[in-house]
Write a protein that holds these residues in place. Sequence first.
Motif, PDB file in Angstrom:
ATOM      1  N   GLU A 138     -24.354   7.786 -15.743  1.00 61.72           N
ATOM      2  CA  GLU A 138     -24.247   8.935 -14.844  1.00 61.72           C
ATOM      3  C   GLU A 138     -23.684  10.145 -15.578  1.00 61.72           C
ATOM      4  N   LEU A 139     -22.680   9.933 -16.394  1.00 63.77           N
ATOM      5  CA  LEU A 139     -22.130  11.045 -17.174  1.00 63.77           C
ATOM      6  C   LEU A 139     -23.193  11.656 -18.086  1.00 63.77           C
ATOM      7  N   SER A 140     -24.046  10.814 -18.668  1.00 67.07           N
ATOM      8  CA  SER A 140     -25.100  11.333 -19.540  1.00 67.07           C
ATOM      9  C   SER A 140     -26.078  12.212 -18.779  1.00 67.07           C
ATOM     10  N   GLY A 141     -26.227  11.973 -17.467  1.00 64.21           N
ATOM     11  CA  GLY A 141     -27.141  12.760 -16.649  1.00 64.21           C
ATOM     12  C   GLY A 141     -26.711  14.201 -16.459  1.00 64.21           C
ATOM     13  N   TRP A 142     -25.468  14.533 -16.820  1.00 64.58           N
ATOM     14  CA  TRP A 142     -25.019  15.927 -16.769  1.00 64.58           C
ATOM     15  C   TRP A 142     -25.776  16.776 -17.789  1.00 64.58           C
ATOM     16  N   SER A 143     -26.240  16.159 -18.861  1.00 64.54           N
ATOM     17  CA  SER A 143     -26.935  16.907 -19.917  1.00 64.54           C
ATOM     18  C   SER A 143     -28.138  16.086 -20.357  1.00 64.54           C
ATOM     19  N   LEU A 144     -29.193  16.137 -19.552  1.00 58.33           N
ATOM     20  CA  LEU A 144     -30.315  15.215 -19.727  1.00 58.33           C
ATOM     21  C   LEU A 144     -31.049  15.419 -21.044  1.00 58.33           C
ATOM     22  N   ASP A 145     -31.078  16.639 -21.574  1.00 55.17           N
ATOM     23  CA  ASP A 145     -31.769  16.884 -22.836  1.00 55.17           C
ATOM     24  C   ASP A 145     -31.038  16.275 -24.032  1.00 55.17           C
ATOM     25  N   LEU A 146     -29.723  16.159 -23.926  1.00 50.80           N
ATOM     26  CA  LEU A 146     -28.926  15.773 -25.088  1.00 50.80           C
ATOM     27  C   LEU A 146     -28.251  14.410 -24.969  1.00 50.80           C
ATOM     28  N   ALA A 147     -27.530  14.186 -23.877  1.00 50.61           N
ATOM     29  CA  ALA A 147     -26.626  13.033 -23.827  1.00 50.61           C
ATOM     30  C   ALA A 147     -27.326  11.680 -23.857  1.00 50.61           C
ATOM     31  N   PRO A 148     -28.405  11.448 -23.080  1.00 49.99           N
ATOM     32  CA  PRO A 148     -29.014  10.119 -23.129  1.00 49.99           C
ATOM     33  C   PRO A 148     -29.476   9.738 -24.533  1.00 49.99           C
TER      34      PRO A 148
END
Length: 412
Positions: free
Chosen positions: A86-96
């Motif tokens: 869920e935290l990664s979904g804050w910055s979908l282009d980068l975090a996942p």
Amino acid sequence: MTGYALPAPSERARELHERMLRFMRERVLPAEAEYLADRTAAGPDSHTVPRVVEELKKQAKAEGLWNLFLPAESGLTQLEYAPIAELSGWSLDLAPEAINGAAPDTGNMELLHLAGTERQRTEWLRPLLDGEIRSAFAMTEPEVASSDATNIATRIERDGDSYLITGRKWWTSGAMDPRCALFIVMGKTDPAAPVHRQQTMVLVPRATPGVTVVRDRPVFGHHDQHGHAEVRFDGVRVPRSNVLGEEGGGFAAAQARLGPGRIHHCMRALGAAERALALLVRRAKDRIAFGAPLADQGVVRQQIAESRMEIEQARLLCHRACHEIDVAGNKAARTLVAMAKVAVPRVATQVIDRAIQVHGGAGVSDATPLAAMYGWHRAMRILDGPDEVHLRSIAKAELAGTPALFPGWPEV
């Protein structure tokens, strides 16, 4: 079901969540400006990898935030992974991608882990787990309704010790990325077999003769870095040892792949909804209209309250589906996953839409991430099966069930 409760996360899961929170605050979110600057400089339809991506991957590895999506690698349950994703979904282009938890690679790695031979795992799974290459999943076709996987028309025909593949795919996510080295292709090996035994998945290296990546398809006019490609397979020859799982097992494998893939999308969508609500609240506090902050307007307060309630409800449904996967498996959880796959993207788009409205012109431009967020999560209501297909399966399960307590009214 009465007395339903979710288990508490382990100490390790809590520590990883805190580590991910710091990583997002200190590394990912500050890197967004550099990422966007590189994308802008390369051009709107370029798929060049911005430099900061590999830097973030190295940092995530050093932090132990790597391959957390796969229980066999991380030791986390799906429920424990959910708040991290869920935290990664804050910055979908980068975090996942930074934590090697991006689609379609995660689903493809799940498939290779579950069904791959030792050679296939060594050749393809290991480099994917190490973040050295990327991959694409070629299933959807332009000529048929691919929400029904039995419609797939691409032919995979035996020719001695080889398969010959002929067909046209689109929305093959990840295929435009220059690091994409592998396609997992779904097609029909035996059109005369029972309807759910006609399909097979095969591994096709991108460099194989006859594979043509035709063009990228934008999502609401936006070309993302990885792309959603149209791909042609014209007499593509691969050895029969490239079959993934068993011949005729493609439909079952697709369902196995899409279960975790769908719930991972839901986890990340919750993060997008949280970011949109945070932006909405900040804007409402800072923006003055008619002599007072927007936050003083009753209609805006209602939008904030509705958004918070919807996110919390969606999160509980998502987490319950995760727990069911953990304790009973993908098949047993399929109805709960279907519910989450409908409910969570709906909530995400509703909250993002409210944030866009409060931001006015800034909300529909590239001045904020909201417009891009809305486009992607609206597309999520189609990707991995449209809402209508999931609603159909939910209703089917409900009609087949028996209430624990049936009301005793007289028949009419």
